[in-house]
Design an enzyme around this catalytic site. Structure first.
Site, PDB file in Angstrom:
ATOM      1  N   GLU A 196     -30.100  21.490  -2.207  1.00 24.24           N
ATOM      2  CA  GLU A 196     -29.401  22.723  -1.382  1.00 24.24           C
ATOM      3  C   GLU A 196     -29.096  22.531  -0.070  1.00 24.24           C
ATOM      4  O   GLU A 196     -28.271  22.967   0.520  1.00 24.24           O
ATOM      5  CB  GLU A 196     -30.550  23.854  -1.758  1.00 24.24           C
ATOM      6  CG  GLU A 196     -30.983  24.372  -3.387  1.00 24.24           C
ATOM      7  CD  GLU A 196     -29.466  24.701  -3.938  1.00 24.24           C
ATOM      8  OE1 GLU A 196     -28.549  25.465  -3.391  1.00 24.24           O
ATOM      9  OE2 GLU A 196     -29.458  24.729  -5.138  1.00 24.24           O
TER      10      GLU A 196
ATOM     11  N   ASP B  24     -26.164  16.135  -4.536  1.00 22.39           N
ATOM     12  CA  ASP B  24     -27.081  15.243  -5.106  1.00 22.39           C
ATOM     13  C   ASP B  24     -26.992  13.831  -4.456  1.00 22.39           C
ATOM     14  O   ASP B  24     -28.375  13.569  -4.105  1.00 22.39           O
ATOM     15  CB  ASP B  24     -26.229  14.812  -6.546  1.00 22.39           C
ATOM     16  CG  ASP B  24     -26.554  16.044  -7.682  1.00 22.39           C
ATOM     17  OD1 ASP B  24     -27.271  16.920  -7.189  1.00 22.39           O
ATOM     18  OD2 ASP B  24     -26.072  15.851  -8.464  1.00 22.39           O
TER      19      ASP B  24
HETATM   20 ZN   LIG Z   1     -25.874  22.577  -5.808  1.00 16.09          ZN
END
Ligand SMILES: [Zn+2]
Length: 410
Positions: free
Chosen positions: A277, A358
């Protein structure tokens, strides 16, 4: 274009949208049950895999039925000019044109909500219940409905009134003034969502001091990300499905973790989810998606300004004279193929952003716990591990699990 031609165009657009959606869903559900990939062998057994297929098939059938219902209804409404009939009926007892618009949309809103209520109810209390996801009580379900109504009346009604007033006062120029107001409103909602709107539906409690909080804070410090507000939300009030999100900008931003997420994951995994996030912030995805949404609204309003004064559009929906509310409905339908294309573009962008977030989590924290977290999330929500590529291209805002795992576990 003549009203007849416009009417046929509207019918065509509705048929097209329905077919595209259902063909894609059909392709997706017809995909074979895959063999379990090595990377998921610790998380998934053949029984769970079959259960997830059953869940997806059941949702497909439900979507087909509810989609067919609203498709047939839309066709009837256009074919027999019922939108126009409703508008004339409202006009027979309301004199003021602005009030007439408001009442018209009120009737449409209440009507469509009542018609979709049995479907919502079935989805929550039959399908989700059967697979163990539903935690919503009947009381919460209806309380949500009432709160949703009140919010729609206050916010939706207020914006609609302003919109109508601007059209009345400014003519075609309404679009850019309303755009400025809408943009300001979008930023405001983003700022105050967790403070004003979320508490109406859920309880937020600050994450208590302890190991998890200090791990989160240590990570935030390591990437020099100022983080003051970490909250736990009682997501378990409605569903066993877990989530986490950021809200707001600058000093006002908060990270919200579902209690269900905290239950299902190790602390390592939770920090990895948070790192993902934070990646969205650091890579400027949040601000960029805000800018794209504002531009999108501008485009829609500009196009709307070109159509909103066309009398033929009202006649195509069965009206007897120009009516701003009929044109709004007709425009929304006409615009739907364009909005589908915009949606696909947004999904392409979003999937790219997910990979970037990611990668950020992998670089600044670790790939393995994030991969583990994604596996658990996917298995627990009975997600499709073998989706159809065309379906993914159109509908997925996140890349399929296995594609993400390949990059995280490399
Ligand atoms: Zn995401």
């Amino acid at each position: 274009m003549s009203p007849e031609l416009l009417k046929n165009l509207l019918l065509g657009v509705v048929v097209f949208g329905f077919l595209v959606d259902k063909i894609l869903s059909y392709r997706n559900v017809k995909r074979p049950v895959p063999t379990i990939p090595d990377t998921l062998s610790d998380h998934l057994n053949p029984e769970e895999l079959l259960k997830s297929k059953a869940y997806q098939t059941e949702n497909y059938r439900f979507g087909l039925l509810s989609g067919l219902f609203s498709f047939v209804l839309s066709i009837l409404l256009i074919w027999f000019g019922w939108f126009g009939a409703i508008d004339s009926w409202v006009g027979s007892f309301v004199d003021n044109s602005m009030i007439q618009s408001l009442v018209f949309f009120g009737v449409i809103f209440v009507g469509s909500d009542l018609l979709s209520l049995p479907f919502d109810y079935y989805s929550t209390f039959v399908i989700e219940e059967k697979y163990g996801f539903n935690k919503t009580s009947i009381g919460t379900f209806f309380a949500d409905k009432i709160k949703g109504y009140l919010l729609s009346i206050i916010i939706g009604g207020g914006l609609l009134l302003l919109f109508l007033w601007l059209i009345d006062q400014m003519g075609k120029d309404f679009w850019w003034i309303f755009w400025i107001v809408a943009a300001g409103f979008m930023v405001l909602v983003n700022f105050f969502y967790t403070a004003w709107i979320l508490p109406l539906f859920n309880k937020l409690t600050p994450l208590e001091d302890g190991e998890l909080k200090s791990k989160i804070m240590d990570y935030a410090k390591s990437v020099s990300f100022p983080l003051e507000n970490v909250f736990v939300m009682d997501g378990s009030k409605r569903s066993a499905k877990a989530n986490a999100f950021f809200s707001g900008f600058g000093k006002k931003k908060k990270v919200v973790l579902y209690d269900t997420l905290i239950e299902q994951h190790t602390q390592e995994e939770l920090v990895a989810v948070l790192a993902h996030e934070v990646g969205h912030f650091k890579k400027k995805h949040i601000i960029l998606s805000m800018v794209t949404s504002v531009l999108q609204v501008g485009l829609i309003l500009f196009l709307l300004a070109q159509f909103i004064f066309s009398e033929n559009l009202s006649l195509a929906l069965g009206g007897t004279e120009w009516s701003v509310q009929l044109n709004l409905i007709a425009f929304t339908m006409l615009f739907s193929p364009i909005s589908m294309i915009i949606g696909i573009g947004m999904n392409v962008l979003s999937r790219k952003n997910e990979f970037e977030a990611d990668a950020f989590a992998k670089d600044t924290f670790a790939g393995k716990p994030l991969a583990e977290a994604l596996k658990t999330l996917s298995v627990k929500t009975l997600s499709n591990i073998n989706p159809d590529p065309a379906y993914v291209f159109v509908n997925y805002s996140h890349p399929p699990l296995l594609e993400r795992l390949v990059k995280l576990e490399k």
